[in-house]
Design a protein around this motif. Sequence first.
Motif, mmCIF file in Angstrom:
data_model
loop_
_atom_site.group_PDB
_atom_site.id
_atom_site.type_symbol
_atom_site.label_atom_id
_atom_site.label_comp_id
_atom_site.label_asym_id
_atom_site.label_seq_id
_atom_site.Cartn_x
_atom_site.Cartn_y
_atom_site.Cartn_z
ATOM 1 N N UNK A 1 0.665 -1.070 0.033
ATOM 2 C CA UNK A 1 -0.177 0.124 -0.327
ATOM 3 C C UNK A 1 0.541 1.362 -0.295
ATOM 4 N N UNK A 2 2.274 1.516 0.592
ATOM 5 C CA UNK A 2 3.160 2.370 0.785
ATOM 6 C C UNK A 2 3.260 2.387 -0.973
ATOM 7 N N UNK A 3 3.740 1.431 -1.250
ATOM 8 C CA UNK A 3 4.059 1.525 -2.920
ATOM 9 C C UNK A 3 3.125 2.284 -3.790
ATOM 10 N N UNK A 4 2.406 1.880 -3.389
ATOM 11 C CA UNK A 4 1.302 2.119 -4.256
ATOM 12 C C UNK A 4 0.664 3.859 -4.566
ATOM 13 N N UNK A 5 0.547 4.254 -2.798
ATOM 14 C CA UNK A 5 0.794 6.050 -2.541
ATOM 15 C C UNK A 5 1.754 6.412 -3.046
ATOM 16 N N UNK A 6 3.408 5.972 -2.624
ATOM 17 C CA UNK A 6 4.167 6.176 -3.442
ATOM 18 C C UNK A 6 4.320 6.305 -4.678
ATOM 19 N N UNK A 7 4.019 5.403 -5.831
ATOM 20 C CA UNK A 7 3.552 6.055 -7.412
ATOM 21 C C UNK A 7 2.431 6.438 -7.473
ATOM 22 N N UNK A 8 1.262 6.491 -7.400
ATOM 23 C CA UNK A 8 0.380 7.667 -7.703
ATOM 24 C C UNK A 8 0.759 8.341 -7.040
ATOM 25 N N UNK A 9 0.849 9.187 -6.081
ATOM 26 C CA UNK A 9 1.675 10.354 -6.120
ATOM 27 C C UNK A 9 2.625 10.721 -6.950
ATOM 28 N N UNK A 10 3.736 9.833 -7.432
ATOM 29 C CA UNK A 10 4.575 10.594 -8.461
ATOM 30 C C UNK A 10 4.180 10.259 -9.808
ATOM 31 N N UNK A 11 2.574 9.804 -10.215
ATOM 32 C CA UNK A 11 2.233 9.564 -11.578
ATOM 33 C C UNK A 11 0.889 11.221 -11.052
ATOM 34 N N UNK A 12 0.001 11.468 -9.982
ATOM 35 C CA UNK A 12 -0.423 12.476 -9.892
ATOM 36 C C UNK A 12 0.637 14.268 -10.197
ATOM 37 N N UNK A 13 1.748 14.136 -10.032
ATOM 38 C CA UNK A 13 2.943 15.026 -10.200
ATOM 39 C C UNK A 13 2.888 15.819 -11.422
ATOM 40 N N UNK A 14 2.903 13.958 -11.887
ATOM 41 C CA UNK A 14 2.786 14.194 -13.448
ATOM 42 C C UNK A 14 2.086 14.963 -14.276
ATOM 43 N N UNK A 15 0.947 14.653 -13.803
ATOM 44 C CA UNK A 15 -0.626 14.975 -14.713
ATOM 45 C C UNK A 15 -0.433 16.148 -14.021
ATOM 46 N N UNK A 16 -0.468 17.399 -13.033
ATOM 47 C CA UNK A 16 -0.460 18.813 -12.947
ATOM 48 C C UNK A 16 -0.473 19.900 -14.374
ATOM 49 N N UNK A 17 0.246 19.121 -15.398
ATOM 50 C CA UNK A 17 0.186 20.025 -16.404
ATOM 51 C C UNK A 17 -0.652 19.839 -17.499
ATOM 52 N N UNK A 18 -1.311 18.805 -17.461
ATOM 53 C CA UNK A 18 -2.862 18.689 -18.229
ATOM 54 C C UNK A 18 -3.673 19.307 -17.561
ATOM 55 N N UNK A 19 -3.696 20.347 -16.392
ATOM 56 C CA UNK A 19 -4.865 21.086 -16.187
ATOM 57 C C UNK A 19 -4.509 22.550 -16.417
ATOM 58 N N UNK A 20 -5.069 23.308 -17.091
ATOM 59 C CA UNK A 20 -4.730 24.474 -17.723
ATOM 60 C C UNK A 20 -4.810 25.287 -16.316
ATOM 61 N N UNK A 21 -3.913 26.339 -16.500
ATOM 62 C CA UNK A 21 -3.797 27.157 -15.654
ATOM 63 C C UNK A 21 -4.103 28.618 -15.501
#
Length: 364
Positions: free
Chosen positions: A344-364
């Motif tokens: 579960x901690x690995x999943x949190x770590x990896x999903x968090x990294x992917x969430x950071x990668x996705x921030x640029x998809x949202x128009x500012x």
Amino acid sequence: MSSSTAVPGQSPIAEAAPLSLCAREPRVPADRLVAEMVPPPRFDSVRFETYVPDPNQPSQREAVRVLSEFAGGLGGAHATGAARRKWFGRKAPVAPAGPRGVYLDGGYGVGKTHLLASLWHATPAAPSLKAFGTFVELTNLVGALGFQQTVQTLSGHRLLCIDEFELDDPGDTVLVSSLLGRLVEAGVALAATSNTLPGKLGEGRFASADFLREIQGLSSHFRPLRIDGEDYRHRGLPEAPSPFSDEQVTRAAYATPDAALDDFPGLLDHLARVHPSRYGAMTDGISAVCLTGVEPVPDQSTALRLVVLADRLYDREVPVLASGLPFDRLFSDEMLNGGYRKKYFRAISRLTALARDAKGLVAQ
């Protein structure tokens, strides 16, 4: 708005969205399972030279040195053992003395998969003569081909790398240990990382003594290689980023070619209908995963399926944009203190990294 029928589990406001994970139930043929036993896309370009050891953790630099030497020793003719002593009336080459396997012993986020993939790349053999996969992918291969055919398929390999060796299911552990025993007899070199046994809470790492005890007769074939360190994905980085609104996630999904848009509870229900061996294929062609309504995972079976999906998304570098709760609140305290804590901690770590990668998809 399209008049097409909405896919069950798909967000109603995304009825016309081009892609949805909930609409996918792939069938994966056995030959694809074999052909895809290579490092995942995230680790296509990793090498020992691209691994950056933590200067405060000398074991990381030592691991690079030992694994580089191990890879160099796997060149030349395929080593064969007692099971193949006769070769056209002559004695076959004898496997080198000493351990023919290495076990990377370390916590999540210290770069074990990076090092395992680097070993695969550095081994001087054609890609068809070395295999790389997770424990789950290996058991799926046995299920698809049968035990004897799997032995025949992998026996000609120079190296087999197993990421996240599962020790939670005694039956699967015995099955894979038996398989590895046959492969060792055929001269195949082994490398592995492992997860944590139920009840082994520690500090998110699995002791090599426990791993070697679980694989019993194979223990003499493995050299434990300890890798200390903190989760590199969180070194100096913030906590899980704050989620976006449903509207922001939906707009990003429509604006991003080949993005998938699903509501989180519906996706969790869908994962129960698709075998985890197919989660990778389910993400084929997906450029980003957009999820609305992220909420706590309701039970452990669902949580373990989500862990597998998180691994496949991380391997393929698919960014994940979400609304609802942040990913560090997916799992209950009971789950995070239970036997599958490390997963579960690995999943949190990896999903968090992917969430950071996705921030640029949202128009500012």
